[in-house]
Design an enzyme around this catalytic site. Structure first.
Site, PDB file in Angstrom:
ATOM      1  N   HIS A 171       0.819  -1.193   0.000  1.00  0.00           N
ATOM      2  CA  HIS A 171       0.000   0.000   0.000  1.00  0.00           C
ATOM      3  C   HIS A 171       0.862   1.257   0.000  1.00  0.00           C
ATOM      4  O   HIS A 171       0.548   2.228  -0.679  1.00  0.00           O
ATOM      5  CB  HIS A 171      -1.007   0.054   1.135  1.00  0.00           C
ATOM      6  CG  HIS A 171      -1.914   1.234   0.949  1.00  0.00           C
ATOM      7  ND1 HIS A 171      -2.890   1.266  -0.015  1.00  0.00           N
ATOM      8  CD2 HIS A 171      -1.910   2.460   1.499  1.00  0.00           C
ATOM      9  CE1 HIS A 171      -3.462   2.451  -0.028  1.00  0.00           C
ATOM     10  NE2 HIS A 171      -2.887   3.205   0.872  1.00  0.00           N
ATOM     11  N   TYR A 186       1.478   5.126  -2.456  1.00  0.00           N
ATOM     12  CA  TYR A 186       1.744   6.528  -2.135  1.00  0.00           C
ATOM     13  C   TYR A 186       3.116   6.967  -2.617  1.00  0.00           C
ATOM     14  O   TYR A 186       3.349   8.156  -2.807  1.00  0.00           O
ATOM     15  CB  TYR A 186       1.514   6.782  -0.644  1.00  0.00           C
ATOM     16  CG  TYR A 186       0.037   6.784  -0.381  1.00  0.00           C
ATOM     17  CD1 TYR A 186      -0.737   7.847  -0.831  1.00  0.00           C
ATOM     18  CD2 TYR A 186      -0.603   5.701   0.200  1.00  0.00           C
ATOM     19  CE1 TYR A 186      -2.104   7.836  -0.687  1.00  0.00           C
ATOM     20  CE2 TYR A 186      -1.969   5.679   0.346  1.00  0.00           C
ATOM     21  CZ  TYR A 186      -2.712   6.752  -0.099  1.00  0.00           C
ATOM     22  OH  TYR A 186      -4.072   6.731   0.027  1.00  0.00           O
ATOM     23  N   HIS A 240     -10.441   0.260 -10.975  1.00  0.00           N
ATOM     24  CA  HIS A 240     -10.068   1.253  -9.965  1.00  0.00           C
ATOM     25  C   HIS A 240      -8.624   1.715 -10.132  1.00  0.00           C
ATOM     26  O   HIS A 240      -8.350   2.899 -10.215  1.00  0.00           O
ATOM     27  CB  HIS A 240     -10.291   0.676  -8.565  1.00  0.00           C
ATOM     28  CG  HIS A 240      -9.605   1.459  -7.490  1.00  0.00           C
ATOM     29  ND1 HIS A 240     -10.072   2.669  -7.052  1.00  0.00           N
ATOM     30  CD2 HIS A 240      -8.460   1.234  -6.794  1.00  0.00           C
ATOM     31  CE1 HIS A 240      -9.254   3.158  -6.128  1.00  0.00           C
ATOM     32  NE2 HIS A 240      -8.263   2.303  -5.951  1.00  0.00           N
ATOM     33  N   PHE A 241      -7.681   0.765 -10.209  1.00  0.00           N
ATOM     34  CA  PHE A 241      -6.293   1.258 -10.166  1.00  0.00           C
ATOM     35  C   PHE A 241      -5.794   1.753 -11.529  1.00  0.00           C
ATOM     36  O   PHE A 241      -4.752   2.387 -11.581  1.00  0.00           O
ATOM     37  CB  PHE A 241      -5.330   0.271  -9.492  1.00  0.00           C
ATOM     38  CG  PHE A 241      -5.150  -1.059 -10.153  1.00  0.00           C
ATOM     39  CD1 PHE A 241      -4.580  -1.167 -11.407  1.00  0.00           C
ATOM     40  CD2 PHE A 241      -5.511  -2.216  -9.497  1.00  0.00           C
ATOM     41  CE1 PHE A 241      -4.404  -2.391 -12.005  1.00  0.00           C
ATOM     42  CE2 PHE A 241      -5.344  -3.452 -10.085  1.00  0.00           C
ATOM     43  CZ  PHE A 241      -4.792  -3.535 -11.351  1.00  0.00           C
ATOM     44  N   HIS A 242      -6.550   1.518 -12.582  1.00  0.00           N
ATOM     45  CA  HIS A 242      -6.178   2.217 -13.811  1.00  0.00           C
ATOM     46  C   HIS A 242      -6.614   3.685 -13.759  1.00  0.00           C
ATOM     47  O   HIS A 242      -6.122   4.502 -14.526  1.00  0.00           O
ATOM     48  CB  HIS A 242      -6.733   1.513 -15.056  1.00  0.00           C
ATOM     49  CG  HIS A 242      -5.897   0.338 -15.462  1.00  0.00           C
ATOM     50  ND1 HIS A 242      -6.063  -0.912 -14.935  1.00  0.00           N
ATOM     51  CD2 HIS A 242      -4.842   0.240 -16.310  1.00  0.00           C
ATOM     52  CE1 HIS A 242      -5.168  -1.737 -15.438  1.00  0.00           C
ATOM     53  NE2 HIS A 242      -4.400  -1.066 -16.274  1.00  0.00           N
ATOM     54  N   ARG A 269     -10.366 -10.793 -12.172  1.00  0.00           N
ATOM     55  CA  ARG A 269      -9.145 -10.218 -12.726  1.00  0.00           C
ATOM     56  C   ARG A 269      -8.120 -11.338 -12.846  1.00  0.00           C
ATOM     57  O   ARG A 269      -8.361 -12.461 -12.417  1.00  0.00           O
ATOM     58  CB  ARG A 269      -8.609  -9.089 -11.851  1.00  0.00           C
ATOM     59  CG  ARG A 269      -8.108  -9.568 -10.498  1.00  0.00           C
ATOM     60  CD  ARG A 269      -7.639  -8.432  -9.611  1.00  0.00           C
ATOM     61  NE  ARG A 269      -6.308  -7.949  -9.995  1.00  0.00           N
ATOM     62  CZ  ARG A 269      -5.492  -7.312  -9.166  1.00  0.00           C
ATOM     63  NH1 ARG A 269      -5.849  -7.073  -7.908  1.00  0.00           N
ATOM     64  NH2 ARG A 269      -4.318  -6.893  -9.565  1.00  0.00           N
ATOM     65  N   ARG A 270      -6.944 -11.002 -13.420  1.00  0.00           N
ATOM     66  CA  ARG A 270      -5.814 -11.917 -13.465  1.00  0.00           C
ATOM     67  C   ARG A 270      -6.175 -13.275 -14.035  1.00  0.00           C
ATOM     68  O   ARG A 270      -5.893 -14.327 -13.452  1.00  0.00           O
ATOM     69  CB  ARG A 270      -5.229 -12.110 -12.061  1.00  0.00           C
ATOM     70  CG  ARG A 270      -4.500 -10.884 -11.564  1.00  0.00           C
ATOM     71  CD  ARG A 270      -3.814 -11.120 -10.256  1.00  0.00           C
ATOM     72  NE  ARG A 270      -2.767 -10.132 -10.040  1.00  0.00           N
ATOM     73  CZ  ARG A 270      -2.033 -10.046  -8.952  1.00  0.00           C
ATOM     74  NH1 ARG A 270      -2.227 -10.880  -7.963  1.00  0.00           N
ATOM     75  NH2 ARG A 270      -1.080  -9.148  -8.843  1.00  0.00           N
TER      76      ARG A 270
HETATM   77  C1  HEM Z   1      -2.137   1.099 -22.682  1.00  0.00           C
HETATM   78  C2  HEM Z   1      -2.831   1.196 -21.630  1.00  0.00           C
HETATM   79  C3  HEM Z   1      -3.205   0.046 -20.722  1.00  0.00           C
HETATM   80  C4  HEM Z   1      -3.979  -1.038 -20.983  1.00  0.00           C
HETATM   81  C5  HEM Z   1      -4.664  -1.366 -22.291  1.00  0.00           C
HETATM   82  C6  HEM Z   1      -4.026  -1.848 -19.782  1.00  0.00           C
HETATM   83  C7  HEM Z   1      -4.728  -3.032 -19.619  1.00  0.00           C
HETATM   84  C8  HEM Z   1      -4.723  -3.836 -18.511  1.00  0.00           C
HETATM   85  C9  HEM Z   1      -5.547  -4.996 -18.284  1.00  0.00           C
HETATM   86  C10 HEM Z   1      -6.601  -5.530 -19.240  1.00  0.00           C
HETATM   87  C11 HEM Z   1      -5.230  -5.521 -17.085  1.00  0.00           C
HETATM   88  C12 HEM Z   1      -5.893  -6.691 -16.360  1.00  0.00           C
HETATM   89  C13 HEM Z   1      -5.389  -8.010 -16.731  1.00  0.00           C
HETATM   90  C14 HEM Z   1      -6.010  -9.092 -15.885  1.00  0.00           C
HETATM   91  O1  HEM Z   1      -6.290  -8.897 -14.689  1.00  0.00           O
HETATM   92  O2  HEM Z   1      -6.197 -10.191 -16.421  1.00  0.00           O
HETATM   93  C15 HEM Z   1      -4.196  -4.695 -16.530  1.00  0.00           C
HETATM   94  C16 HEM Z   1      -3.590  -4.922 -15.320  1.00  0.00           C
HETATM   95  C17 HEM Z   1      -2.738  -4.021 -14.710  1.00  0.00           C
HETATM   96  N1  HEM Z   1      -2.341  -2.788 -15.197  1.00  0.00           N
HETATM   97 FE1  HEM Z   1      -2.809  -2.011 -17.012  1.00  0.00          FE
HETATM   98  N2  HEM Z   1      -3.282  -1.230 -18.825  1.00  0.00           N
HETATM   99  C18 HEM Z   1      -2.762  -0.067 -19.358  1.00  0.00           C
HETATM  100  C19 HEM Z   1      -1.973   0.858 -18.727  1.00  0.00           C
HETATM  101  C20 HEM Z   1      -1.520   0.743 -17.436  1.00  0.00           C
HETATM  102  C21 HEM Z   1      -0.768   1.745 -16.740  1.00  0.00           C
HETATM  103  C22 HEM Z   1      -0.340   3.096 -17.320  1.00  0.00           C
HETATM  104  C23 HEM Z   1      -0.491   1.245 -15.516  1.00  0.00           C
HETATM  105  C24 HEM Z   1       0.268   1.859 -14.385  1.00  0.00           C
HETATM  106  C25 HEM Z   1       1.100   2.841 -14.431  1.00  0.00           C
HETATM  107  C26 HEM Z   1      -1.058  -0.089 -15.441  1.00  0.00           C
HETATM  108  C27 HEM Z   1      -0.952  -0.949 -14.361  1.00  0.00           C
HETATM  109  C28 HEM Z   1      -1.522  -2.198 -14.283  1.00  0.00           C
HETATM  110  C29 HEM Z   1      -1.352  -3.094 -13.157  1.00  0.00           C
HETATM  111  C30 HEM Z   1      -0.529  -2.849 -11.905  1.00  0.00           C
HETATM  112  C31 HEM Z   1      -2.108  -4.238 -13.436  1.00  0.00           C
HETATM  113  C32 HEM Z   1      -2.310  -5.462 -12.535  1.00  0.00           C
HETATM  114  C33 HEM Z   1      -1.368  -6.536 -12.839  1.00  0.00           C
HETATM  115  C34 HEM Z   1      -1.668  -7.729 -11.991  1.00  0.00           C
HETATM  116  O3  HEM Z   1      -2.831  -8.079 -11.772  1.00  0.00           O
HETATM  117  O4  HEM Z   1      -0.685  -8.312 -11.515  1.00  0.00           O
HETATM  118  N3  HEM Z   1      -1.680  -0.356 -16.620  1.00  0.00           N
HETATM  119  N4  HEM Z   1      -3.919  -3.675 -17.410  1.00  0.00           N
HETATM  120 CU    CU Z   2      -3.942   0.008  -0.599  1.00  0.00          CU
END
Ligand code: HEM
Ligand code: CU
Lengths: 573, 69
Positions: free
Chosen positions: A228, A232, A379-381, A442-443
């Site tokens: 967490h 921050y 949320h985190f996006h 997710r995931r």
């Molecule tokens: C081009 C833009 C982006 C697209 C299309 C995208 C798409 C996705 C999708 C579909 C997932 C979920 C996958 C799943 O749970 O099966 C994901 C997970 C995630 N994304 Fe993005 N994302 C984008 C940009 C970003 C950015 C800019 C960040 C952070 C700076 C970010 C951080 C994350 C994180 C931390 C996860 C979780 C990974 C996990 O579950 O271990 N994403 N993203």
């Molecule tokens: Cu948190």
């Protein structure tokens, strides 16, 4: 009055390098994001579903560890040197931490990418949360440790610069940007010690075969102890830019310096003793401890709301300085043509939306509804994926000229880029939230399995279409961003066309606040006490129940046994 | 000439998109169930109205002080 590269040429080189590393990570990460979107929705599958976790690990690690942290060390270096008006003390030392961070990233990336190549017997598909029972090749943990040590040394560099300044200015208030860096580093040290211990004491020896098993719940808890606070760690540099750069480009001043200090002190105190709110559904942690984490989390609303107030007040001040009038009419007087302003303002708007879904996540009972669903991804996006990432991209349009001496190329393109990100995220995040409410997990590469989800509104096909549309726009926006960066770098040096390196002054100055705000030792001490209160008992309970290395056995067959028992019981009936 | 700066108009239009997307959810809760096509048409209509407002000759309307440069 001159640009940063003229004032601090050596530091500008370091800041530049860190930013370029961040941009490479952003470009790669976005490409993997698009792959995930297309794969999950079954629109286009270029990878095997069994490789999905490797891709997702790359996406997470590259974006939330590499992109964000490389960018923030650049911002912090700028903030320290500009506000103290002195260079870093020892450039060899500075390049050492940059080298450790880069080397660590490369070492960690090798086994992850190795997972995609059959000839290489390595893998690290452990996601950016990397706790047990998922296990990576040991090189991944070594890389991670080096990376974190690199950030620690970066902090030492900034603190040394500050102490040298302090000796010459014994009675002055700490300049606000430096104050922000120091409080942030305070909780970064406090929290990253947890993850470093988890990696070095448990996960690395386990991956080397020294331990046969580890205590999965303990490594999860140690990850979230850091997990967490790292949120921050991304947000504080974003706030720094909202407090110091946004009012400036809006043409005004920061509303209140003491209020900004209070906000950063509150984050120092509350960032770490809240991590258990990511474990509301973990068996093995008593509800009471979760309740404590929830209470601390709800307190974090206070500095967030203070920030919303201060930022909007500062922007309004800027608009009125530019001749804006009326109750809302002043909004039209803001510099919307400036991608730096518009990008950061839009990022702020999305962050407000994220605040609402965040309150849902934070509620111990309501969390059960959304835990580990697509809602959380939505949320985190909005938070790290937009509030932070879009702010960083928009700020790059201000920083790139500062650190290269080259005027920004393609300003209208840059404006289009930030607007496109906002649009893309509107579609993608909205559909993710709604999908999560319908139970879409997710995931996973195969969210549908043999199950059909029934959203309260619309259909899954419609949500999928929205996610694909949003994801594609986001990817295009990233490509546009990198185009503007490259276009700028190809241009010629012309400092006369670049604004001077300054940050916003404050309407209410540091002297208006009590001196105790600057007593960093006191705040760090209280932060440590809060952490001990929040974590001593849960950790003791976890270790007491199943030992430092856990009971052993794998969680997976146990589930299968339960099913087998049921089948046998049914057959015997 | 337009009533507001074209770039401000563009930002305003981008801003209406999340509001429209959320309004669709609200509509469902109120018992209206617009299909995707209907929602898109409705959204475009709102956008046309805003653009129309921005470019409608100002003299046709009660004169208002200009808000931006
Ligand atoms: C081009 C833009 C982006 C697209 C299309 C995208 C798409 C996705 C999708 C579909 C997932 C979920 C996958 C799943 O749970 O099966 C994901 C997970 C995630 N994304 Fe993005 N994302 C984008 C940009 C970003 C950015 C800019 C960040 C952070 C700076 C970010 C951080 C994350 C994180 C931390 C996860 C979780 C990974 C996990 O579950 O271990 N994403 N993203
Ligand atoms: Cu948190």
């Amino acid at each position: 009055m001159s640009t940063y590269v003229e004032q601090f040429p050596a530091e500008a080189r370091l800041v530049r390098s860190a930013m370029y590393t961040a941009f490479v990570a952003l470009g790669l990460g976005a490409a993997f994001g698009l792959l995930q979107v297309l794969h999950r929705t079954n629109v286009l599958r270029v990878i095997d579903s069994t490789d999905y976790y490797t891709i997702l690990t790359l996406h997470g690690v590259l974006l939330v560890l590499t992109f964000t942290i490389f960018f923030l060390v650049a911002i912090f270096t700028w903030a320290i040197t500009t506000s103290l008006d002195r260079p870093l003390p020892d450039h060899r030392f500075s390049w050492t931490w940059y080298g450790l961070m880069t080397g660590g990233t490369v070492l960690a990336a090798i086994p992850i990418v190795g997972g995609l190549i059959d000839q290489i017997d390595m893998s690290a598909a452990v996601l950016f949360t990397f706790y047990a029972p998922l296990q990576a090749h040991w090189l991944f943990y070594v890389g991670l440790a080096l990376f974190v040590v690199g950030t620690w040394l970066a902090g030492v560099d900034w603190i040394r610069t500050y102490l040298a300044w302090r000796r010459e200015h014994p009675d002055e208030r700490i300049p606000l940007p430096t104050f922000m860096v120091l409080t942030t580093m305070g909780f970064w040290y406090l929290s990253s010690v947890g993850v470093a211990l988890s990696v070095l004491v448990f996960l690395l020896p386990w991956s080397l075969g020294i331990f046969e098993h580890v205590n999965a719940l303990l490594t999860r808890t140690m990850f979230w102890y850091f997990g967490h606070a790292v949120v921050y760690f991304w947000l504080m540099p974003t706030y720094l830019l909202w407090y110091l750069l946004l009012p400036k480009v809006a043409g005004g001043k920061l509303f209140s310096d003491p209020l900004a200090r209070i906000v950063f002190v509150l984050f120092l105190l509350l960032s770490t003793p809240t991590g258990i709110h990511h474990q509301y559904l973990d068996p093995g942690i008593a509800e009471g401890f979760k309740y404590v984490a929830m209470t601390n989390t709800m307190f974090l609303l206070l500095p967030s709301l203070l920030t919303a107030f201060t930022v909007v007040a500062s922007i309004e001040h800027g608009a009125r300085q530019r001749g804006g009038t009326g109750r809302l009419r002043w909004l039209g007087a803001l510099p919307w043509r400036d991608p730096v302003f518009t990008g950061m303002a839009l990022a702020g708007v999305m962050f407000a939306a994220a605040g609402f879904s965040g309150i849902v996540n934070a509620g111990l009972n309501v969390n059960y509804l959304v835990h580990n669903t697509f809602w959380v991804v939505g949320h985190f996006h909005l938070t790290v994926g937009t509030a932070v990432a879009l702010t960083f991209m928009a700020a790059s349009y201000w920083f790139l000229p500062q650190v290269t001496g080259k005027p920004l190329w393609g300003r209208p393109l840059a404006l289009g880029q930030v607007l496109l990100w906002f649009l893309g995220m509107t579609f993608m995040s909205n559909a993710m939230h709604r999908g999560g409410l319908a139970g879409i997990p997710r995931r996973t590469a195969e969210p549908q399995y043999n199950f059909s989800f029934e959203p309260a509104i619309g259909s899954v096909a419609e949500l999928d279409a929205q996610v694909v549309l949003g994801g594609t726009l986001l990817f295009l926006s990233t490509v546009l961003f990198l185009t503007v960066v490259l276009g700028t770098l190809r241009g010629g040096v012309d400092p006369t066309r670049i604004p001077a390196n300054t940050y916003a002054a404050a309407l209410s100055e540091a002297e208006d606040g009590p001196r105790i705000l600057d007593n960093l030792r006191l705040w760090v001490l209280i932060a440590v006490v809060l952490v001990i209160l929040a974590y001593a008992f849960p950790i003791a309970a976890i270790v007491d129940r199943s030992g430092w290395l856990g009971p052993g056995g794998s969680p997976y067959p146990q589930v299968v046994w339960v099913v087998e028992y049921l089948v046998v019981a049914l057959a015997l009936r | 000439m337009s009533r507001i700066d074209p770039v401000v108009l563009l930002v305003l239009l981008v801003f209406t998109v999340p509001i429209l997307v959320q309004l669709r959810t609200v509509a469902f809760y109120l018992g209206f169930e617009p299909t995707v096509t209907q929602s898109i048409i409705l959204g475009l209509a709102v956008i046309v109205v805003i653009v129309g407002w921005a470019y409608w000759p100002a003299r046709w309307l009660p004169s208002e002080p200009e808000g931006c440069e």
